[in-house]
Design a protein around this motif. Structure first.
Motif, short mmCIF file in Angstrom:
data_model
loop_
_atom_site.label_atom_id
_atom_site.label_comp_id
_atom_site.label_asym_id
_atom_site.label_seq_id
_atom_site.Cartn_x
_atom_site.Cartn_y
_atom_site.Cartn_z
N TRP A 95 0.78 -1.18 -0.11
CA TRP A 95 0.05 0.13 0.04
C TRP A 95 0.98 1.08 -0.30
O TRP A 95 2.00 1.13 0.22
CB TRP A 95 -0.84 0.00 1.11
CG TRP A 95 -0.39 0.21 2.64
CD1 TRP A 95 0.52 0.84 3.32
CD2 TRP A 95 -0.06 -0.88 3.46
NE1 TRP A 95 0.76 0.86 4.37
CE2 TRP A 95 0.72 -0.48 4.64
CE3 TRP A 95 -0.39 -2.51 3.40
CZ2 TRP A 95 0.91 -1.35 5.80
CZ3 TRP A 95 -0.22 -3.13 4.34
CH2 TRP A 95 0.69 -2.71 5.56
N ARG A 97 1.31 4.76 1.87
CA ARG A 97 1.01 5.48 3.17
C ARG A 97 0.65 6.97 3.01
O ARG A 97 1.78 7.86 2.22
CB ARG A 97 2.19 5.41 4.06
CG ARG A 97 1.48 5.98 5.56
CD ARG A 97 2.81 5.90 6.74
NE ARG A 97 3.83 6.99 6.41
CZ ARG A 97 5.01 6.89 6.99
NH1 ARG A 97 5.12 6.25 7.96
NH2 ARG A 97 5.78 8.05 6.81
N TYR A 104 -2.19 7.66 9.97
CA TYR A 104 -1.66 7.63 8.64
C TYR A 104 -3.16 6.77 8.01
O TYR A 104 -3.74 6.24 8.74
CB TYR A 104 -0.70 6.71 8.29
CG TYR A 104 0.47 7.42 8.65
CD1 TYR A 104 0.96 8.35 8.25
CD2 TYR A 104 1.34 6.85 9.92
CE1 TYR A 104 2.41 9.10 8.67
CE2 TYR A 104 2.36 7.45 10.31
CZ TYR A 104 3.00 8.40 9.61
OH TYR A 104 4.07 9.24 10.29
N TYR A 106 -4.01 4.09 4.37
CA TYR A 106 -3.03 3.11 3.58
C TYR A 106 -3.92 3.06 2.09
O TYR A 106 -4.74 2.34 2.07
CB TYR A 106 -3.09 1.72 4.13
CG TYR A 106 -2.31 1.85 5.54
CD1 TYR A 106 -1.18 2.61 5.80
CD2 TYR A 106 -2.72 0.96 6.66
CE1 TYR A 106 -0.53 2.54 7.11
CE2 TYR A 106 -1.72 0.81 7.66
CZ TYR A 106 -0.78 1.53 7.85
OH TYR A 106 0.08 1.68 9.04
N ILE A 109 -4.64 -0.68 0.22
CA ILE A 109 -4.51 -1.81 1.08
C ILE A 109 -5.36 -2.98 0.50
O ILE A 109 -4.92 -4.15 0.76
CB ILE A 109 -4.74 -1.42 2.62
CG1 ILE A 109 -4.30 -2.44 3.40
CG2 ILE A 109 -6.23 -0.91 2.76
CD1 ILE A 109 -4.54 -2.17 4.93
N GLN A 134 7.18 -3.35 6.06
CA GLN A 134 5.71 -3.12 5.48
C GLN A 134 5.06 -4.50 5.57
O GLN A 134 3.91 -4.76 6.07
CB GLN A 134 5.44 -2.36 4.42
CG GLN A 134 4.24 -2.03 3.89
CD GLN A 134 3.79 -1.49 2.63
OE1 GLN A 134 4.13 -2.07 1.66
NE2 GLN A 134 3.72 0.02 2.49
N SER A 196 -1.99 1.43 11.43
CA SER A 196 -2.14 2.78 11.87
C SER A 196 -3.23 2.91 12.89
O SER A 196 -4.16 2.23 13.40
CB SER A 196 -2.58 3.70 10.51
OG SER A 196 -3.26 4.96 10.83
#
Length: 292
Positions: A95, A97, A104, A106, A109, A134, A196
């Protein structure tokens, strides 16, 4: 005299390997060759590692300090031009950010989960997942999403601004909606981080993750802050259990040959897969392919 029944051959342990931001499946495999060799030595039934490549191709503008490794200039100030953006790149992400600080979001995603779901369908079932950076964050989310009753948590969180349960992980047979893969037996996270703090991702960690998870954190990692990694540790029911959090004397990388890092990994997997106490693993690392 009746012939004896042959002893069934143990199945290889299958592990999904999720690379970090800007990497690819083949690159991640090349960086973990020593780890694969040590795992093969430790598990006589064999190890099968699958290295998918994330679906989002990254451009120079997606990667901080692409042309300035020392970090003395920002990408925006470099004279790369629009044409450079269109150059083929072998850098990939699960993804993108968005945001300058927490919380945040994504972007893309759902594409990351679609790719993982495809691999689960085509190459699964897997026993566990190993993720870096990640990919480590995604591994934690995947382990959470595949747990029983996790969809109920997503349904509850949706009313409070949470994201929908990843549709790609659902298997609609026409009679009942099941998941494409059973719960994972274990997850291993290297330099990973918790999802996040944005309300969108609340259901990944509330309730806490029950899948056994081993966490590795570099003591001098300057890419992922320790507090972000510990957020995933604390999102797990047994995150602070003895032996489930390992600090290695390095930075943002996956230690694949150092004895003090490989032994906890093998001990953890043996405990989950074979019921062998983790502390006994120290006796079997002497024949590992280590550089000292």
């Amino acid at each position: 005299m009746a012939p004896s029944t042959p002893t069934p051959t143990a199945k290889p342990i299958k592990i999904l390997m999720l690379h970090g931001y800007t990497q690819s499946g083949p690159l991640f495999r090349s960086k973990t060759r020593a780890l694969e060799k040590n795992l093969s030595k430790a598990f006589k039934q064999g190890i099968q590692l699958s290295y998918p490549t994330a679906p989002i191709r990254l451009f120079k503008s997606d990667i901080p300090n692409w042309d300035d490794p020392a970090g003395t200039a920002s990408f925006e100030s470099s004279n790369t031009g629009a044409a450079a953006e269109e150059e083929d790149s072998d850098s990939w992400g699960w993804w993108r950010r968005k945001g300058s600080s927490e919380p945040y979001t994504y972007e893309g995603i759902e594409l990351g989960f679609q790719k993982v779901a495809q691999i689960l369908r085509e190459e699964g079932p897997f026993d566990g997942v190993i993720g870096f950076s990640q990919g480590g964050a995604l591994a934690g989310m995947l382990a959470s999403a595949l747990e029983e009753r996790r969809r109920e948590a997503f349904e509850k969180a949706q009313s409070e601004g949470g994201m929908r349960f990843p549709e790609s992980l659902e298997d609609d047979t026409g009679f009942v909606t099941d998941l494409v893969h059973p719960p994972l037996k274990f997850a291993v996270i290297y330099s990973g981080f918790g999802a996040s703090t944005h309300a969108l991702y609340k259901a990944f960690s509330e309730p806490q993750i029950r899948t056994p998870m081993l966490h590795f954190i570099g003591s001098v990692d300057t890419v992922v802050e320790e507090k972000r990694s510990l957020r995933l540790v604390d999102a797990c029911v047994d995150g602070r259990k003895e032996g489930r959090l390992v600090y290695h004397p390095g930075g943002h990388f996956l230690p694949s040959s150092q004895r003090q890092s490989v032994a906890p990994l093998i001990g953890f997997i043996k405990k989950i897969m074979e019921g062998v106490p983790e502390k006994k693993e120290e006796e079997s690392v002497e024949d590992m392919d280590v550089p000292f």
